[in-house]
Design a protein around this motif. Structure first.
Motif, mmCIF file in Angstrom:
data_model
loop_
_atom_site.group_PDB
_atom_site.id
_atom_site.type_symbol
_atom_site.label_atom_id
_atom_site.label_comp_id
_atom_site.label_asym_id
_atom_site.label_seq_id
_atom_site.Cartn_x
_atom_site.Cartn_y
_atom_site.Cartn_z
ATOM 1 N N HIS A 166 0.820 -1.203 0.000
ATOM 2 C CA HIS A 166 0.000 0.000 0.000
ATOM 3 C C HIS A 166 0.865 1.269 0.000
ATOM 4 N N GLY A 167 0.627 2.120 -0.955
ATOM 5 C CA GLY A 167 1.339 3.391 -1.022
ATOM 6 C C GLY A 167 2.650 3.344 -1.779
ATOM 7 N N TRP A 168 3.227 2.157 -1.919
ATOM 8 C CA TRP A 168 4.547 2.088 -2.535
ATOM 9 C C TRP A 168 4.517 2.393 -4.026
ATOM 10 N N ALA A 169 3.417 2.057 -4.671
ATOM 11 C CA ALA A 169 3.318 2.342 -6.096
ATOM 12 C C ALA A 169 3.336 3.840 -6.362
ATOM 13 N N THR A 170 2.868 4.629 -5.397
ATOM 14 C CA THR A 170 2.842 6.083 -5.560
ATOM 15 C C THR A 170 3.983 6.766 -4.809
ATOM 16 N N GLN A 171 4.826 5.971 -4.147
ATOM 17 C CA GLN A 171 5.997 6.519 -3.447
ATOM 18 C C GLN A 171 7.242 5.716 -3.833
ATOM 19 N N PRO A 172 7.639 5.777 -5.091
ATOM 20 C CA PRO A 172 8.742 4.931 -5.564
ATOM 21 C C PRO A 172 10.066 5.199 -4.864
ATOM 22 N N GLU A 173 10.241 6.404 -4.335
ATOM 23 C CA GLU A 173 11.511 6.704 -3.660
ATOM 24 C C GLU A 173 11.676 5.865 -2.396
ATOM 25 N N LYS A 174 10.575 5.642 -1.677
ATOM 26 C CA LYS A 174 10.646 4.791 -0.484
ATOM 27 C C LYS A 174 10.896 3.349 -0.877
ATOM 28 N N TYR A 175 10.248 2.908 -1.900
ATOM 29 C CA TYR A 175 10.394 1.552 -2.411
ATOM 30 C C TYR A 175 11.826 1.302 -2.891
ATOM 31 N N GLN A 176 12.406 2.286 -3.579
ATOM 32 C CA GLN A 176 13.748 2.129 -4.120
ATOM 33 C C GLN A 176 14.785 1.972 -3.022
ATOM 34 N N ARG A 177 14.620 2.684 -1.938
ATOM 35 C CA ARG A 177 15.575 2.582 -0.824
ATOM 36 C C ARG A 177 15.574 1.171 -0.241
ATOM 37 N N VAL A 178 14.397 0.573 -0.090
ATOM 38 C CA VAL A 178 14.297 -0.780 0.450
ATOM 39 C C VAL A 178 14.959 -1.780 -0.497
ATOM 40 N N LEU A 179 14.728 -1.608 -1.795
ATOM 41 C CA LEU A 179 15.347 -2.498 -2.781
ATOM 42 C C LEU A 179 16.870 -2.422 -2.726
ATOM 43 N N GLU A 180 17.401 -1.221 -2.585
ATOM 44 C CA GLU A 180 18.850 -1.037 -2.544
ATOM 45 C C GLU A 180 19.466 -1.704 -1.319
ATOM 46 N N VAL A 181 18.779 -1.611 -0.172
ATOM 47 C CA VAL A 181 19.279 -2.248 1.043
ATOM 48 C C VAL A 181 19.307 -3.761 0.868
ATOM 49 N N CYS A 182 18.216 -4.302 0.339
ATOM 50 C CA CYS A 182 18.141 -5.756 0.138
ATOM 51 C C CYS A 182 19.192 -6.239 -0.853
ATOM 52 N N GLN A 183 19.385 -5.473 -1.894
ATOM 53 C CA GLN A 183 20.366 -5.855 -2.901
ATOM 54 C C GLN A 183 21.768 -5.872 -2.311
ATOM 55 N N GLY A 184 22.042 -4.895 -1.459
ATOM 56 C CA GLY A 184 23.360 -4.834 -0.840
ATOM 57 C C GLY A 184 23.592 -5.961 0.147
ATOM 58 N N GLU A 185 22.580 -6.278 0.927
ATOM 59 C CA GLU A 185 22.718 -7.295 1.964
ATOM 60 C C GLU A 185 22.717 -8.717 1.395
ATOM 61 N N LEU A 186 21.986 -8.920 0.292
ATOM 62 C CA LEU A 186 21.792 -10.270 -0.227
ATOM 63 C C LEU A 186 22.533 -10.520 -1.541
ATOM 64 N N ASP A 187 23.479 -9.668 -1.840
ATOM 65 C CA ASP A 187 24.166 -9.731 -3.130
ATOM 66 C C ASP A 187 24.844 -11.081 -3.364
#
Length: 352
Positions: free
Chosen positions: A62-83
């Motif tokens: 909910h809300g992430w589709a209209t708040q891509p900046e918040k979504y992008q930060r979470v993706l970057e953290v996951c990518q870094g931790e699970l690379d």
């Protein structure tokens, strides 16, 4: 062109009975969508913030589709931790992007699929409107909107051996997903009508006309110019039609099926009762609804996020005195929200 059409409809809407005007929730929504239509155009409406907020559902949180900046930060953290752990990364991405939920709905759709009317086995959603979110399974494209309807139609076919779909009416049909599903398979031989307010009606008009041709889908102005709005006349001329609420009293004939998914819960009870009165007037054989069992949240402190009075499941029994409830479902065809609300399917049959 589309903004001018919207203004014509809005001007006409000011002259009609309040039962056919936007309710509390949609007064704000209509203004937001109108401004977006004027500034952004219609060609990419399925990626625009207003549409995503009001009538283009996604599997994203909910809300992430209209708040891509918040979504992008979470993706970057996951990518870094699970690379270094590809399987964990892919699983996490499938969860965060909504694909896991979409895949779950698709499995239910496939498991419950049966090859009879309304036929859906060949359906693949178009990319008209440039969707922000669309998933491909077994070479076919789906969004949350289309999978919602496909699950609802499978629920209908599970409960009824023979579902007539020659004349189908929907009120508040979003951008036209149901119409696309029914009309894209010629075996259905369906005439589909969507009734909606401005400017939402223009998005479904654009979507359906782009997919099936302007000569196949009647719009508001075309319907306004016709002296005969009987279902027989309209179905002889067109495959589908998109009209506005105040034109509904002029529609004559008989319906096989009426469907409303989710939008009734965003209206006030007297508005819904009026619409369902027309459904009964048209001698509709079956009514399929999807509604929050507990009702949508109340609008507080002048907020447009809720309704003045929520509609619960039992209210439909009152609104449909000539119908009997024959089935309900939340799991697997509906949805239970994370905070305990039940998006319930309800199927009614006209009493003999």
């Amino acid at each position: 062109m589309w903004t001018e059409q919207a203004q014509v409809i809005i001007d006409d809407m000011k002259k009609v009975d309040e039962h056919y005007q936007p309710t509390h929730f949609w007064q704000h929504g209509a203004m937001t969508l109108q401004a977006e239509l004027e500034s952004k155009g219609i060609e990419q409406f399925r990626s625009l913030k207003g549409a995503l907020s009001f009538f283009v559902p996604t599997y994203l949180f909910h809300g992430w589709a209209t708040q891509p900046e918040k979504y992008q930060r979470v993706l970057e953290v996951c990518q870094g931790e699970l690379d270094s752990d590809k399987k964990s990364y892919l699983s996490t991405m499938e969860f965060l992007t909504g694909e896991m939920h979409a895949k779950s709905d698709y499995r239910v759709y496939k498991a419950s699929e049966c090859e009879r009317e309304p036929f859906t086995s060949q359906f693949s959603e178009s990319t008209v409107g440039s969707p922000l979110e669309q998933f491909e399974f077994e070479g076919r494209k789906f969004s949350r909107s289309s999978l919602n309807y496909l699950l609802g139609l499978n629920f209908l076919k599970q409960e009824l051996k023979n579902v007539p779909v020659k004349t189908v009416l929907e009120i508040g049909g979003g951008f036209g997903s149901l119409g696309e599903i029914l009309l894209s398979d010629e075996r259905n031989e369906t005439f589909y009508m969507n009734v909606d307010i401005a400017p939402t009606c223009l998005f479904s008009t654009y979507y359906l006309q782009t997919n099936f041709g302007k000569n196949k889908i009647a719009d508001y102005q075309t319907a306004k110019s016709l002296s005969d709005l009987s279902l027989t006349n309209l179905s002889n001329l067109y495959q589908g039609a998109v009209i506005c609420p105040w034109q509904l009293p002029d529609v004559k004939g008989e319906l096989d099926l009426f469907i409303n998914f989710i939008s009734f819960q965003e209206m006030e009870p007297e508005i819904v009762a009026n619409y369902l009165g027309h459904v009964a007037r048209l001698n509709c054989q079956y009514v399929l609804l999807r509604n929050l069992r507990e009702g949508k949240q109340l609008a507080t402190d002048g907020s447009h996020a809720g309704v003045k009075k929520p509609i619960t499941s039992e209210d439909y029994d009152t609104f449909l005195p000539d119908y009997e409830l024959i089935a309900t479902n939340v799991t697997p065809f509906g949805f239970e929200t994370i905070d305990g609300f039940n998006s319930e399917l309800r199927l009614y049959k006209l009493k003999k």
